[in-house]
Motif scaffolding. Structure first.
Motif, PDB file in Angstrom:
ATOM      1  N   GLY A 117    -151.980  17.805  68.606  1.00  0.00           N
ATOM      2  CA  GLY A 117    -152.225  17.268  67.279  1.00  0.00           C
ATOM      3  C   GLY A 117    -152.627  15.813  67.218  1.00  0.00           C
ATOM      4  N   MET A 118    -152.711  15.159  68.381  1.00  0.00           N
ATOM      5  CA  MET A 118    -153.050  13.735  68.387  1.00  0.00           C
ATOM      6  C   MET A 118    -154.539  13.502  68.128  1.00  0.00           C
ATOM      7  SD  MET A 118    -150.881  12.179  71.586  1.00  0.00           S
ATOM      8  CE  MET A 118    -149.143  12.556  71.790  1.00  0.00           C
ATOM      9  N   ILE A 119    -154.821  12.306  67.654  1.00  0.00           N
ATOM     10  CA  ILE A 119    -156.192  11.799  67.600  1.00  0.00           C
ATOM     11  C   ILE A 119    -156.441  11.112  68.940  1.00  0.00           C
ATOM     12  CG2 ILE A 119    -157.762  10.266  66.366  1.00  0.00           C
ATOM     13  CD1 ILE A 119    -155.869  10.624  63.933  1.00  0.00           C
ATOM     14  N   LYS A 149    -167.858  13.675  65.351  1.00  0.00           N
ATOM     15  CA  LYS A 149    -167.242  13.426  64.056  1.00  0.00           C
ATOM     16  C   LYS A 149    -166.437  14.651  63.630  1.00  0.00           C
ATOM     17  CE  LYS A 149    -168.046  11.466  59.497  1.00  0.00           C
ATOM     18  NZ  LYS A 149    -169.030  10.933  58.518  1.00  0.00           N
ATOM     19  N   ASP A 150    -165.303  14.826  64.306  1.00  0.00           N
ATOM     20  CA  ASP A 150    -164.404  15.930  63.985  1.00  0.00           C
ATOM     21  C   ASP A 150    -163.111  15.437  63.345  1.00  0.00           C
ATOM     22  OD1 ASP A 150    -163.195  14.710  66.132  1.00  0.00           O
ATOM     23  OD2 ASP A 150    -163.252  16.458  67.454  1.00  0.00           O
ATOM     24  N   ARG A 194    -171.829   5.081  67.514  1.00  0.00           N
ATOM     25  CA  ARG A 194    -170.602   4.349  67.211  1.00  0.00           C
ATOM     26  C   ARG A 194    -170.559   3.028  67.970  1.00  0.00           C
ATOM     27  NH1 ARG A 194    -166.171   6.694  65.013  1.00  0.00           N
ATOM     28  NH2 ARG A 194    -165.775   4.495  64.551  1.00  0.00           N
ATOM     29  N   ASP A 195    -169.881   2.050  67.360  1.00  0.00           N
ATOM     30  CA  ASP A 195    -169.596   0.800  68.059  1.00  0.00           C
ATOM     31  C   ASP A 195    -168.316   0.988  68.868  1.00  0.00           C
ATOM     32  OD1 ASP A 195    -171.677  -1.031  67.122  1.00  0.00           O
ATOM     33  OD2 ASP A 195    -170.775  -0.722  65.145  1.00  0.00           O
ATOM     34  N   ASN A 270    -163.374   8.835  62.074  1.00  0.00           N
ATOM     35  CA  ASN A 270    -164.484   9.329  61.270  1.00  0.00           C
ATOM     36  C   ASN A 270    -165.649   8.350  61.180  1.00  0.00           C
ATOM     37  OD1 ASN A 270    -163.617  11.919  60.490  1.00  0.00           O
ATOM     38  ND2 ASN A 270    -162.238  11.050  58.962  1.00  0.00           N
ATOM     39  N   GLY A 271    -165.395   7.088  61.576  1.00  0.00           N
ATOM     40  CA  GLY A 271    -166.471   6.118  61.552  1.00  0.00           C
ATOM     41  C   GLY A 271    -166.713   5.532  60.182  1.00  0.00           C
TER      42      GLY A 271
END
Length: 271
Positions: A117-119, A149-150, A194-195, A270-271
């Protein structure tokens, strides 16, 4: 490469890092066999030797914070369910180093954190003396450092810090170091949209980039400092996004806080 599968302390590689860093600071030649093997670096390898004493492994008291960890091949198969049950909500895994190393435990670490469940995200240990920044960014993206982008995948991290294999600034002038970092960041953005996050320590950044402030507007800061507070930040940044505050935390040593509640971690994903 030795693998420590459990426990918060990594005495062997910490001792090597301390001895190596002390020799480099003194300007001495390293004794035969003292340098660690290429690929063995990890996030924060020089912090204790260069930036002072370890703080007690207690999470800093911030108004809103989210606990995280960072891992590399040293941890082997990580007990992600244990970390999750102890409040760890995000994780970064070492994917690559230079253009010669990929973490053999990357799949278990990167996918395992996601599964509980972690990011999660991936980091690259930079070696600016071996190949160009763009070349290393490509290697990183091609070996686990990409982004999707999930809502659960964080942007990649450029781990730029003391050189465990030689001169602290990799033999580069401050201008050349800034150019190398810019090369990496530009290619990473072109490949992923992404940066990248920059992981570093203030003392290294000051010495090796000449206190360059030009990346702060685009690239989130992950500060390394094992103390009761994050201290003075590198030039340009007025706040940190993440802080690696200890190398002796529970389950795995390297623990971090995100400077915000969990919804802010999701926002970065998500950016």
């Amino acid at each position: 490469m030795p693998v420590h599968r459990s426990g918060p302390v990594r005495p062997r590689h910490l001792a090597v890092a301390l001895a190596l860093s002390a020799a480099l600071l003194a300007g001495l030649s390293l004794p035969a066999g003292a340098a660690p093997a290429r690929g063995s670096a990890y996030m924060g390898i020089g912090v204790l030797a260069h930036d002072g004493q370890e703080a007690a492994p207690t999470a800093p008291s911030l108004a809103a914070q989210t606990e995280g960890v960072d891992v590399s091949g040293y941890q082997g198969d990580v007990a992600w369910s244990t970390l999750w049950s102890n409040g760890v909500k995000w994780a970064y895994t070492k994917a690559t180093e230079g253009t010669y190393y990929t973490n053999p435990y990357f799949a278990q670490q990167y996918n395992g954190s996601y599964s509980v469940g972690m990011i999660r995200g991936a980091y690259h240990f930079a070696t600016p003396d071996t190949t160009s920044g763009a070349t290393q960014a490509d290697y990183f993206v091609d070996h686990g450092g990409g982004w999707s982008k999930d809502g659960r995948t964080l942007p990649g991290v450029l781990d730029i810090e003391w050189n465990p294999y030689g001169a602290s600034c990799y033999g580069k002038s401050t201008a050349a170091m800034v150019s190398w970092i810019a090369d990496f960041l530009s290619r990473y953005r072109s490949r992923t949209g992404r940066d990248a996050v920059i992981y570093t320590a203030t003392s290294w950044w000051t010495s090796c980039t000449g206190s360059y402030a030009g990346f702060a507007s685009a690239n989130p800061l992950w500060i390394a400092r094992y103390a009761s507070d994050a201290g003075t930040l590198p030039a340009g940044w007025s706040y940190y996004t993440m802080w690696q505050y200890t190398s002796s935390g529970p389950t795995v040593g390297d623990h971090d806080v995100f400077n915000g509640a969990l919804d802010r971690v999701v926002a970065l994903a998500n950016g």
